[in-house]
Each structure stands twice: as C-alpha cells, then as structure tokens.
Design a protein around this motif. Structure first.
Motif, PDB file in Angstrom:
ATOM      1  N   ILE A 143       0.836  -1.209   0.000  1.00 51.63           N
ATOM      2  CA  ILE A 143       0.000   0.000   0.000  1.00 51.63           C
ATOM      3  C   ILE A 143       0.870   1.258   0.000  1.00 51.63           C
ATOM      4  O   ILE A 143       0.528   2.253  -0.640  1.00 51.63           O
ATOM      5  N   GLY A 144       1.973   1.204   0.723  1.00 52.90           N
ATOM      6  CA  GLY A 144       2.922   2.320   0.715  1.00 52.90           C
ATOM      7  C   GLY A 144       4.074   2.047  -0.232  1.00 52.90           C
ATOM      8  O   GLY A 144       5.201   2.491   0.013  1.00 52.90           O
ATOM      9  N   PHE A 151       2.543   9.354  -9.881  1.00 54.76           N
ATOM     10  CA  PHE A 151       2.869   8.653  -8.644  1.00 54.76           C
ATOM     11  C   PHE A 151       1.594   8.367  -7.844  1.00 54.76           C
ATOM     12  O   PHE A 151       1.477   7.323  -7.200  1.00 54.76           O
ATOM     13  N   TRP A 152       0.646   9.305  -7.864  1.00 53.11           N
ATOM     14  CA  TRP A 152      -0.649   9.061  -7.210  1.00 53.11           C
ATOM     15  C   TRP A 152      -1.353   7.865  -7.847  1.00 53.11           C
ATOM     16  O   TRP A 152      -1.919   7.029  -7.142  1.00 53.11           O
ATOM     17  N   ILE A 153      -1.326   7.816  -9.170  1.00 55.34           N
ATOM     18  CA  ILE A 153      -1.968   6.683  -9.877  1.00 55.34           C
ATOM     19  C   ILE A 153      -1.305   5.372  -9.465  1.00 55.34           C
ATOM     20  O   ILE A 153      -1.984   4.366  -9.209  1.00 55.34           O
ATOM     21  N   ALA A 154       0.032   5.396  -9.381  1.00 54.98           N
ATOM     22  CA  ALA A 154       0.749   4.203  -8.920  1.00 54.98           C
ATOM     23  C   ALA A 154       0.313   3.843  -7.495  1.00 54.98           C
ATOM     24  O   ALA A 154       0.129   2.664  -7.166  1.00 54.98           O
ATOM     25  N   GLY A 155       0.127   4.867  -6.654  1.00 50.83           N
ATOM     26  CA  GLY A 155      -0.328   4.638  -5.288  1.00 50.83           C
ATOM     27  C   GLY A 155      -1.705   4.007  -5.239  1.00 50.83           C
ATOM     28  O   GLY A 155      -1.971   3.123  -4.413  1.00 50.83           O
ATOM     29  N   ILE A 156      -2.594   4.439  -6.119  1.00 51.29           N
ATOM     30  CA  ILE A 156      -3.954   3.877  -6.181  1.00 51.29           C
ATOM     31  C   ILE A 156      -3.911   2.418  -6.618  1.00 51.29           C
ATOM     32  O   ILE A 156      -4.588   1.553  -6.044  1.00 51.29           O
ATOM     33  N   ILE A 157      -3.102   2.135  -7.641  1.00 53.68           N
ATOM     34  CA  ILE A 157      -2.969   0.745  -8.118  1.00 53.68           C
ATOM     35  C   ILE A 157      -2.424  -0.165  -7.011  1.00 53.68           C
ATOM     36  O   ILE A 157      -2.931  -1.264  -6.778  1.00 53.68           O
ATOM     37  N   LEU A 158      -1.406   0.310  -6.317  1.00 50.79           N
ATOM     38  CA  LEU A 158      -0.817  -0.478  -5.233  1.00 50.79           C
ATOM     39  C   LEU A 158      -1.804  -0.640  -4.076  1.00 50.79           C
ATOM     40  O   LEU A 158      -1.818  -1.693  -3.416  1.00 50.79           O
ATOM     41  N   ALA A 159      -2.628   0.374  -3.838  1.00 49.08           N
ATOM     42  CA  ALA A 159      -3.639   0.274  -2.792  1.00 49.08           C
ATOM     43  C   ALA A 159      -4.652  -0.824  -3.123  1.00 49.08           C
ATOM     44  O   ALA A 159      -5.056  -1.602  -2.257  1.00 49.08           O
TER      45      ALA A 159
END
Length: 316
Positions: free
Chosen positions: A252-253, A301-309
């Motif tokens: 997630i992080g 980077f936000w989009i990557a964060g959403i995908i990882l979430a």
C-alpha cells in the motif's frame, strides 16, 4: 455513522479555514523553505515558500480526536505516535529556521531520537492485551507469530516508514496525496477487520491531509515540513501496527518504499561503483531532471499509489 461524517467533515474543514491565516503568519515572520544545495536547480523558485504546515495537521488531529472522538486505547496510542514523531520533525524544522540553513538535526541525532521514541512506544504497547505478537502475511491469508522478534521488528517498521515518507515529501502534494490514498485504504482494511476505531482514525488523518492538499498541490502555498512528514509517517505506521498489517505497508505504501529504495541504490552505487544509477535521488527528482513537469510526476505517482492500494486490499 452520522457522527463519523461530521468528524470527517470537520477534519477537512479545519485546515482549509486555518491554513491561509497560518501561511500569512509564516510569511510575516519569514519562516520559509530553504533549498538544499544538492537539490535540483528547478526548486530554487520554492525558496521562501512557507513550511512547517504540518503543525496545522497535528493541531487538527489533536482537536478532532480529543474533542470529538470517544476514548479508545488504539486511537490514543496512534495519536501519541503521530505527535511524538511530529515533535522530532518540529525540532528539525526549528533548527533549520533558527540556524538559517537547509539542514536541521544531524542524521545520526535524528535517527537516535526516532529509535528512542520507538522503543518507548513499543515498551508500552507491547503488553496491550489483544495486540499480540502476530502479523498478517499478504496474499497467504495467514499470520506469523514473531514472538520476541516482534518488538525490534515494529521499531524497524516505525523508523523506516517515517523516514520513507519524509524522503517522498519532495514535490508539491506528492506525499500528502499518497498519504490520503494510503489512509483511505487502511480505513477500509480496519473496517473489514471490524477495528472501527482505527478505521475512524485513518479517515480523520486522510481528510485532514485532503484539507491540507488544497494549499499543498502545485503550485504549493505551504509545505508539510519535517513536522508534517514525520507526523504522517507516524500516523501511517500506527494504523499498520494496530491492524497487524505491517507488511502490507510495502504494498500500500509501495511508492514510499520505491522512493527509499532509489536512495539506497544510488548511495550504494556511488560508494561501490563511483557511478550513479539515477540522475538524482529520490527517484521523483530523476524524473524532474528527465524533463517531466512536476504535476505530471505527482499525478502519475498518485496513480501508482492507487494501483498499489487496490493490490494491497486484494492481498488481504
């Protein structure tokens, strides 16, 4: 749930209303960002932009949780962890201000304070009856009992998480937006686990960050400062501890982990090979020097964060 909605709304409104006054105060007293010489030249225009905005984040959390949230031991300790790391960051920021330089505490002093505080925290939370020494394993739907290794493991996770978030806080809105995404994710995880107090705490932190992001996104009118980055790192890791999902932080992080890994790889490569891997680390600076506009990097980077979430939720 109606009470939750009011609490969340107030968490968002307080920074939205108070930050303009705080920005004016900081400008009046010339409390602004100092740019590191080794940082990218593209950031020179940010010199003097008000910093230490994390003070408003901390005050919002204190006001909302103390006045509006019923007592709960997990929320109380999450708040203590958040404020404790935030105070270490505040000391760092104040040294920068009074010494008129871009570096505050020496890295060794900063790490020492983080270790001492983490040990104090684990000394008190370790005996909490239903906390235990188990951690959940992503994807495997199993848990692992660390036994006596639990305490040093948690200390390592706390220090790593706080510093990873601080490293990521290098572009307008980058860290704040990623924390918002991560906090919403952990709020859902805590809700699924029926740990409702931690779900509420996560939402309070998330929407406080969203209120801050109104003034922190490009072009930023105010920065978190170390007080904010350390505090939010503390908030994030406290939720992982009390939901037993410390290893899920790597997913997630994941963006925070990648930012930290880029620094480790860069330093190691320079020491061993006398060559760099990236144009500059953390990796968001690499993309800057490749010519990417700052908002483009942040949003990707936000989009990557959403995908990882999403992957993190799927791994429960």
């Amino acid at each position: 749930m109606t009470n939750w909605l009011w609490i969340i709304l107030i968490s968002f409104i307080i920074p939205v209303i108070t930050l303009p006054f705080f920005v004016n105060y900081l400008k009046k007293h010339k409390i602004g960002q100092r740019i590191r010489q080794e940082g990218p030249d593209l950031h020179q225009h940010k010199m003097g932009i008000p910093t230490m905005g994390g003070i408003i984040v901390l005050l919002t959390l204190l006001i909302v949780i103390i006045l509006l949230v019923p007592y709960n031991k997990y929320i109380l300790w999450s708040l203590i962890i958040t404020v404790g790391f935030g105070l270490i960051g505040l000391i760092d920021d104040l040294i920068k201000y009074f010494k008129k330089r871009s570096l505050g505490l020496k890295a060794s002093y900063k790490l020492f304070l983080q270790i001492i505080f983490s040990l104090i925290v684990i000394f008190f939370i370790y005996p909490i009856g239903d906390l235990g020494t188990e951690i959940y394993l992503p994807f495997l739907k199993k848990s692992l009992d660390l036994g006596r290794l639990f305490a040093p493991f948690v200390v390592l996770v706390m220090i790593s998480s706080v510093n990873a978030l601080n490293l990521t806080d290098g572009l307008d809105g980058l860290a704040t937006g990623l924390i918002f995404i991560a906090m919403l994710t952990f709020a859902l995880i805590a809700y699924i686990q029926n740990i409702l107090p931690m779900s509420l705490f996560s939402l309070i932190v998330a929407f406080t960050c969203l209120g801050f992001l109104v003034y922190n996104f490009f072009p930023a009118q105010i920065f978190l400062g170390d007080v904010g980055a350390f505090a939010l790192g503390g908030a994030l890791v406290s939720i992982a501890i009390f939901t037993k999902t410390e290893l899920f932080l790597l997913i997630i992080g994941g963006v925070f982990a990648i930012e930290t890994l880029s620094v480790i790889l860069q330093v190691t490569s320079v020491k061993l090979r006398k060559k760099t891997i990236f144009k500059m680390s953390p990796i968001h600076h690499h993309f800057e020097l490749c010519g990417w506009p700052e908002p483009k990097i942040v949003i990707r980077f936000w989009i990557a964060g959403i995908i990882l979430a999403i992957i993190g939720i799927a791994s429960i």
